[in-house]
Write a protein that holds these residues in place. Structure first.
Motif, mmCIF file in Angstrom:
data_model
loop_
_atom_site.group_PDB
_atom_site.id
_atom_site.type_symbol
_atom_site.label_atom_id
_atom_site.label_comp_id
_atom_site.label_asym_id
_atom_site.label_seq_id
_atom_site.Cartn_x
_atom_site.Cartn_y
_atom_site.Cartn_z
ATOM 1 N N VAL A 1 24.738 -33.946 -2.106
ATOM 2 C CA VAL A 1 25.484 -34.754 -3.272
ATOM 3 C C VAL A 1 26.392 -34.019 -4.102
ATOM 4 O O VAL A 1 27.411 -34.161 -4.261
ATOM 5 C CB VAL A 1 24.298 -35.656 -3.979
ATOM 6 C CG1 VAL A 1 25.268 -36.367 -5.239
ATOM 7 C CG2 VAL A 1 23.825 -36.607 -3.327
ATOM 8 N N ALA B 1 33.528 -40.757 0.453
ATOM 9 C CA ALA B 1 32.879 -39.669 0.848
ATOM 10 C C ALA B 1 31.364 -40.125 1.296
ATOM 11 O O ALA B 1 30.413 -38.975 1.365
ATOM 12 C CB ALA B 1 32.791 -38.725 -0.492
ATOM 13 N N ILE C 1 27.020 -40.498 -10.578
ATOM 14 C CA ILE C 1 28.500 -40.015 -10.627
ATOM 15 C C ILE C 1 29.384 -41.157 -11.406
ATOM 16 O O ILE C 1 29.256 -42.366 -11.005
ATOM 17 C CB ILE C 1 28.907 -40.345 -8.892
ATOM 18 C CG1 ILE C 1 27.780 -39.345 -8.147
ATOM 19 C CG2 ILE C 1 30.338 -39.852 -8.607
ATOM 20 C CD1 ILE C 1 28.057 -39.305 -6.684
ATOM 21 N N LEU D 1 35.179 -33.335 -3.982
ATOM 22 C CA LEU D 1 35.758 -34.260 -4.373
ATOM 23 C C LEU D 1 36.692 -33.943 -5.716
ATOM 24 O O LEU D 1 37.689 -34.428 -5.773
ATOM 25 C CB LEU D 1 34.815 -35.449 -5.022
ATOM 26 C CG LEU D 1 34.540 -36.710 -3.852
ATOM 27 C CD1 LEU D 1 33.581 -37.383 -4.333
ATOM 28 C CD2 LEU D 1 35.897 -37.193 -3.244
ATOM 29 N N HIS D 2 36.066 -32.953 -6.463
ATOM 30 C CA HIS D 2 36.763 -32.754 -7.606
ATOM 31 C C HIS D 2 37.449 -31.179 -7.523
ATOM 32 O O HIS D 2 37.900 -30.343 -8.437
ATOM 33 C CB HIS D 2 35.922 -32.599 -8.873
ATOM 34 C CG HIS D 2 35.391 -33.987 -9.208
ATOM 35 N ND1 HIS D 2 34.047 -34.573 -8.606
ATOM 36 C CD2 HIS D 2 35.830 -34.846 -10.006
ATOM 37 C CE1 HIS D 2 34.057 -35.617 -9.255
ATOM 38 N NE2 HIS D 2 34.982 -36.015 -9.865
ATOM 39 N N ALA E 1 29.074 -32.574 -2.337
ATOM 40 C CA ALA E 1 30.171 -33.666 -1.893
ATOM 41 C C ALA E 1 31.044 -33.856 -3.364
ATOM 42 O O ALA E 1 32.278 -34.050 -3.297
ATOM 43 C CB ALA E 1 29.788 -34.971 -1.668
ATOM 44 N N LEU E 2 30.198 -33.852 -4.385
ATOM 45 C CA LEU E 2 31.143 -33.838 -5.699
ATOM 46 C C LEU E 2 31.851 -32.842 -5.825
ATOM 47 O O LEU E 2 33.132 -32.880 -6.317
ATOM 48 C CB LEU E 2 29.740 -34.027 -6.704
ATOM 49 C CG LEU E 2 29.358 -35.259 -6.970
ATOM 50 C CD1 LEU E 2 28.360 -35.253 -7.921
ATOM 51 C CD2 LEU E 2 30.216 -36.278 -7.057
ATOM 52 N N GLN F 1 33.143 -42.552 -12.113
ATOM 53 C CA GLN F 1 34.617 -42.634 -11.728
ATOM 54 C C GLN F 1 35.262 -43.467 -12.900
ATOM 55 O O GLN F 1 34.846 -44.429 -13.376
ATOM 56 C CB GLN F 1 34.800 -43.466 -10.407
ATOM 57 C CG GLN F 1 34.330 -42.776 -9.347
ATOM 58 C CD GLN F 1 35.338 -41.602 -8.905
ATOM 59 O OE1 GLN F 1 35.101 -40.524 -9.570
ATOM 60 N NE2 GLN F 1 36.481 -41.904 -7.881
ATOM 61 N N GLU G 1 36.406 -36.466 -15.031
ATOM 62 C CA GLU G 1 35.584 -36.752 -14.204
ATOM 63 C C GLU G 1 34.682 -35.620 -13.750
ATOM 64 O O GLU G 1 33.253 -35.546 -13.604
ATOM 65 C CB GLU G 1 36.006 -37.483 -12.872
ATOM 66 C CG GLU G 1 36.635 -38.942 -13.252
ATOM 67 C CD GLU G 1 37.134 -39.436 -11.842
ATOM 68 O OE1 GLU G 1 37.580 -40.736 -12.171
ATOM 69 O OE2 GLU G 1 37.360 -38.569 -10.848
ATOM 70 N N ASN H 1 30.599 -35.043 -13.839
ATOM 71 C CA ASN H 1 30.335 -35.108 -12.385
ATOM 72 C C ASN H 1 29.574 -33.763 -12.041
ATOM 73 O O ASN H 1 28.398 -33.615 -11.628
ATOM 74 C CB ASN H 1 31.033 -35.728 -11.437
ATOM 75 C CG ASN H 1 31.337 -37.183 -11.490
ATOM 76 O OD1 ASN H 1 30.530 -37.917 -12.203
ATOM 77 N ND2 ASN H 1 32.466 -37.747 -11.066
ATOM 78 N N LEU I 1 29.079 -41.587 -0.578
ATOM 79 C CA LEU I 1 28.115 -41.267 -1.727
ATOM 80 C C LEU I 1 27.737 -42.574 -2.178
ATOM 81 O O LEU I 1 26.882 -42.718 -3.244
ATOM 82 C CB LEU I 1 28.677 -40.449 -2.633
ATOM 83 C CG LEU I 1 28.822 -39.046 -2.417
ATOM 84 C CD1 LEU I 1 29.730 -38.213 -3.695
ATOM 85 C CD2 LEU I 1 27.610 -38.432 -2.488
ATOM 86 N N ASP J 1 37.553 -42.896 -3.615
ATOM 87 C CA ASP J 1 37.095 -41.538 -3.135
ATOM 88 C C ASP J 1 35.618 -41.431 -2.572
ATOM 89 O O ASP J 1 35.203 -40.967 -1.832
ATOM 90 C CB ASP J 1 37.537 -40.442 -4.136
ATOM 91 C CG ASP J 1 38.859 -40.504 -4.233
ATOM 92 O OD1 ASP J 1 39.564 -40.018 -5.461
ATOM 93 O OD2 ASP J 1 39.732 -40.800 -2.974
ATOM 94 N N ILE J 2 34.679 -42.083 -3.904
ATOM 95 C CA ILE J 2 33.173 -42.041 -3.841
ATOM 96 C C ILE J 2 32.942 -42.671 -2.375
ATOM 97 O O ILE J 2 31.917 -42.193 -1.968
ATOM 98 C CB ILE J 2 32.712 -42.570 -5.000
ATOM 99 C CG1 ILE J 2 33.354 -41.643 -6.106
ATOM 100 C CG2 ILE J 2 31.225 -42.459 -4.663
ATOM 101 C CD1 ILE J 2 32.655 -40.446 -6.386
#
Lengths: 328, 684
Positions: free
Chosen positions: A3, B543, B580, A10-11, A6-7, B582, B603, B607, B545, B539-540
């Motif tokens: 996780v 992915a 998480i 994403l960022h 993945a985070l 958003q 974010e 996160n 998640l 996006d989440i």
């Protein structure tokens, strides 16, 4: 843990790219301070698999984001959190990721280490020019590594640099909304263009900051808060205003076109007359850097790569469409 | 004639009355031959044919005379005729007399003839009888002969020892070799003798052995009695020691009783029981293990399975017959088969995990016999009564409190691959439908019971393995405790969040500036589908998640005209897996991470940089700290927004935060990082 990774992906934001001297590899630097080396030749070959689109090697280069990178004929220079580091391309390709040297320009402030937003190579004088958070341009001699002079003039931090080869002059654009031209030999400011004061291009609701600069000796194109505009340098007049609403973060001359990218997914291709020739969408919601691989040694890897607010680098083999994306 | 006969008779009679003498008689017979007239003798002399002719002639004469008389009588004249008639009458009387004599003679002849035949017949009969007798005797003798020939003497049934052996073993006075060699009869006799000898000897031995056996049996009896008298003594000692056990806190007896019941547990539950008890004794005093359920039913399960199978087939046959008549019972039949397949073992293991704050997690483990998997039902009880805030509904629900204890272990599918084939037979699609009733078949439950299911092929026999259980016990217990505590912590936090207060504990105050103006206005749960349909969460979702095992919430932070929506994904593995966020900001237009780098940076602050927000050790403060940080970030964002010179009027949000620089880097990010204790904001 999955996780978290993945985070992170994403960022991730990729701020800078640089092509290797042989032209077959691409280095990309992201906001976590990592540099990833992609093999363009492998990714472009016909037997390319999914793994070819992953980095060959990734290493932690800086503690902060890697805002800019340039390549000399043997070195990769990266800068971000106030330091510039050098890496040997040959070493990196063998996955030996140890910096060759690191240098920090003499900063005035000590409260916070200012970032280095732009690196510029002046090959004839063997100079490296750094500019960033402390509003100055520093010049470093690549042989000795000493900082020779610093050019002051900007009132707010500097975003971008461009080299005008003929003079030679350096153009710098900054947060204060001005594009300043500096003569390298005399180390003095030669010209100042305050873009936001010109009505054709100023967009007060976006701010006055200049995010990108490119120059073709007589001409200059700049954008950011104000609209993307083509300027005639000698007369300091805006000749063409490109009708692009989103602020642009990177612009470059290519053949007879102007390529720009910024907020919004697309790489925009403009004619010099101001017409939009094409808008090719990429995979990131916003683009921060474009890189054209024009190294003569690898003509098969002649591609345009774009990167920005994602972990992906889009590869355009043909300016008309996005072929595939490399990914961290 | 009659007078003659009577004459004849009379003398005979006189003679018999007179002086006795057969001799005389015979003499007189011979004398009388000349004197008396014997008709019997006369018969022999006369010729029957001539007598017959005489008879015919006499009859004719009579007829003629009768006719003449008739004529004369009819002519009528008295005298002359009367004499003739008289004459004729006398003649006819004479004829009558002849006839009578002839009749007598015939009778006598008849009688004689009959007598002769009779005699002859008798003779013949006698001979016949004799013949029969003889024949009968012959037959009898023949039978006897054959019987004799077939007769097998009993001695031939005895398996005698073979000849060689006999001559070897038998003592010479029995075998008498010289005699027996030549004479088979003697030989057999000798052999029989020897057999008898041997048998006598063996019978002796047998009697001796029997008496031995009797003796030994008696000894055994004595010893058994001794032992059985020992048992009650030991019991009484144990009873006496019970108070001592309690005094020393070593309840062996109680444990012993549990072990007794444990013997009836099915293997996986037994493994779990043993490992859990061991772990509880060794490492964790807060763990208590008990067995629930009916031992008798468990024992009944071990009755011969053929009976139950036969019953089942019979009842199936009956049910099939009934289903031919009525449709609805088909479903009933399938239902019954399903129930049979999903049957639980009557015994279950109950684990009680006590946590530091006196809340208890009750876990009941069941074993599904036909499917060979274990399931668990969970229940959390707290020391004090909990008022459940609306958004915290799912946190402690038995269905989801243990979901994803290990990543990906959602407990909705059966872990045993072989079960799929069993399900196909009775039309069960997935175990998910029955999970509420039967309990969840989590993978860690199988591991605790030592059941190991390989992923590739289905196996029919699964070994229950103590080492698998032991290695997982400690980790699982710790995870369970953390899970319960984090859920309870969230429970409390949600109660506060729903009231618009972000509960930041005192040891986390250093993470945030003193003054936070933005406020949390709303905190609600949203459904998984609603989350995936939000435009700023793509996006989440892409992915991967945002699965359906997560919990989703929507928070709303406001300051002035600015509204910040935050969609939160809470992973069941909170707090080791961070929530998480958003964001979507509505202020001077809609800003999300697609069109605003600063929202993206915010974010990222919440996160990616969550580790600093975890707070003290168990990390239960993560969510509240993240929410508080979000409020702080919104403050910074709004206050550092560069003023648009073309628009009139003051800034809506005057800058109160101390920042070194407002923008940095090519993306022109705002200073979101809070520095403690100096209290200013800078960039990362």
């Amino acid at each position: 843990m999955e996780v978290f990774q993945a985070l992170q992906r994403l960022h991730m934001t990729i701020f800078s790219q640089s092509v290797s001297p042989c032209g077959k590899f691409l280095a990309a630097g992201n906001n976590y301070g990592q540099i990833a080396i992609f093999s363009l030749s492998a990714a472009l070959s016909s037997e390319a698999k999914e793994e070819s689109k992953k980095p060959m090697v990734t290493f932690q280069a800086h503690d902060g984001p890697v805002y800019s990178m340039v390549s000399t004929d043997r070195h990769l220079l990266s800068a971000g959190d106030g330091e510039v580091k050098a890496w040997l391309w040959a070493e990196i390709l063998k996955k030996g990721c140890k910096e060759l040297w690191r240098r920090q320009p003499p900063y005035r402030t000590s409260l916070e280490v200012p970032e280095i937003n732009a690196l510029l190579l002046v090959p004839k004088e063997n100079l490296l020019i750094l500019a960033g958070g402390d509003c100055q341009l520093h010049a470093m001699d690549l042989e000795t590594g000493t900082f020779m002079w610093a050019l002051r003039g900007h009132t707010d931090y500097i975003h971008c640099l461009a080299l005008r080869e003929r003079s030679p002059e350096v153009l710098s654009g900054g947060e204060d909304g001005a594009v300043r031209l500096w003569d390298l030999r005399t180390a003095k400011e030669v010209q100042t263009i305050e873009v936001y004061k010109h009505e054709e291009c100023s967009r007060p609701h976006n701010g006055r900051w200049i995010g990108c600069l490119a120059t073709d000796s007589d001409w200059m194109v700049c954008g950011g808060g104000p609209a993307l505009t083509l300027w005639h340098l000698r007369s300091s007049t805006p000749t063409t205003v490109f009708p692009m609403r989103a602020p642009q973060k990177h612009v470059t001359f290519y053949q007879d076109l102007i390529l720009s990218a910024g907020q919004g997914r697309c790489v925009n291709q403009w004619q010099l007359s101001g017409e939009l020739k094409a808008q090719v969408p990429g995979s990131s919601p916003g683009l921060l850097s474009l890189s054209l691989n024009q190294q003569p040694a690898a003509p098969e890897c002649k591609v345009l790569t774009a990167a920005g607010n994602s972990c992906r680098v889009d590869v355009f083999t043909n300016l008309g469409y996005r072929a595939f994306s490399l990914s961290f | 004639m009659s007078s003659e006969s009577s004459k004849k008779r009379k003398p005979k009679v006189i003679r018999s009355d007179g002086a006795p003498a057969e001799g005389k008689r015979t003499r007189s017979d011979t004398e009388q031959e000349g004197k008396y007239y014997s008709e019997e003798a006369e018969v022999d002399l006369r010729d029957p044919g001539r007598d017959y002719e005489l008879y015919k002639y006499t009859c004719q004469e009579l007829q003629r005379l009768m006719a003449e008389i008739q004529d004369l009588k009819s002519r009528g004249g008295k005298d002359a005729q009367a004499v003739e008639i008289e004459d004729r009458r006398i003649q006819s009387c004479v004829h009558f007399m002849t006839l009578k004599k002839l009749n007598r003679l015939a009778h006598i002849r008849l009688k004689k003839g009959r007598d002769q035949t009779h005699e002859a017949k008798q003779k013949v009969d006698a001979y016949h009888l004799q013949l029969q007798n003889l024949l009968y005797e012959v037959m009898h003798l023949q039978k006897e002969i054959t019987k004799c020939l077939e007769f097998k003497s009993k001695h031939e049934e005895i398996d005698l020892v073979s000849l060689e052996e006999f001559y070897k073993e038998a003592p010479p006075d029995i075998s008498k070799a010289e005699v027996t060699m030549g004479d088979p009869h003697q030989q057999t006799l000798a052999r029989l003798d020897w057999e008898l000898e041997q048998r006598k000897r063996l019978a002796e031995k047998y009697r001796e052995c029997l008496s031995n056996k009797e003796k030994i049996l008696k000894e055994i009896e004595v010893k058994k009695e001794y032992l059985s008298s020992l048992q009650p003594r030991l019991n009484s000692i144990m009873q006496a020691s019970l108070p001592v056990q309690e005094y020393l806190f070593m309840p062996f007896d109680q444990a012993h009783k549990q072990y007794e019941t444990a013997r009836h547990l099915p293997p996986p539950l037994y493994v779990l029981f043993v490992q859990a008890t061991a772990y509880g004794q060794a490492c964790d005093k807060m763990l208590s293990v008990a067995i629930e359920g009916s031992v008798d039913e468990a024992k009944a399960l071990f009755k011969p399975p053929e009976d139950s199978q036969d019953d089942e087939s019979d009842s199936d046959a009956e049910e099939e017959q009934t289903t031919k008549r009525r449709r609805p019972t088909l479903g009933v039949q399938l239902d019954d088969k399903r129930k049979e397949m999903l049957k639980r073992h009557p015994l279950s293991v109950l684990l009680d995990l006590k946590c530091k704050d006196d809340s208890v997690l009750h876990l009941t483990f069941y074993y599904l016999m036909n499917l060979n998997i274990m399931t668990v039902k969970a229940r959390v009880t707290t020391a004090t009564e909990l008022i459940t805030p609306i958004s915290a509904g799912d946190l402690l629900s038995p269905d989801s409190v243990l979901s994803c204890l290990y990543p990906g272990d959602h407990g909705k599918k059966t872990p045993n691959p072989a079960n799929q084939y069993q399900f196909d037979k009775v039309g069960i699609l997935t175990l998910r439908d029955y999970v509420l009733d039967l309990g969840h078949p989590y993978l860690w439950v199988q591991k605790l019971g030592g059941l190991h299911f390989p992923k590739e092929q289905p196996q029919h026999t699964v070994i229950t393995d103590h080492s698998l259980s032991a290695s997982h016990m400690e980790t699982t217990m710790k995870l369970l405790k953390t899970r319960v505590q984090s859920r309870l912590a969230l429970h409390k936090q949600f109660a506060s969040l729903e009231h618009g207060i972000v509960p930041v504990t005192s040891d986390c105050h250093y993470l945030f500036p003193a003054k936070v103006v933005s406020r949390l206005v709303k905190w609600v749960t949203i459904a998984h589908e609603d989350y995936t349909e939000l435009h700023f969460t793509k996006d989440i979702v892409e992915a991967g998640l945002a699965g359906d095992t997560n919990l989703y919430y929507m928070a709303l932070v406001e300051r002035g005209t600015a509204k910040l929506q935050a969609a939160v994904v809470l992973n069941p593995g909170y707090s080791s897996i961070p929530p998480i966020f958003q964001l979507c900001l509505n202020w001077k237009g809609e800003k999300t991470n697609n069109n605003d780098d600063n929202i993206r940076a915010m974010e990222s602050e919440v996160n990616v940089c969550y580790k600093e927000l975890c707070g003290p050790r168990p990390g239960h403060q993560l969510l509240t700290n993240q929410l508080q940080r979000l409020c702080v970030l919104l403050d910074v964002y709004l206050e550092t927004e560069s003023h648009d010179d073309s628009v009139e009027g003051p800034k809506e949000f005057p800058q109160e935060k101390m920042c070194l620089r407002l923008f940095r880097g090519p993306s022109r990010i705002k200073p979101f990082k809070y520095n403690h204790p100096q209290g200013f904001f800078s960039h990362r």
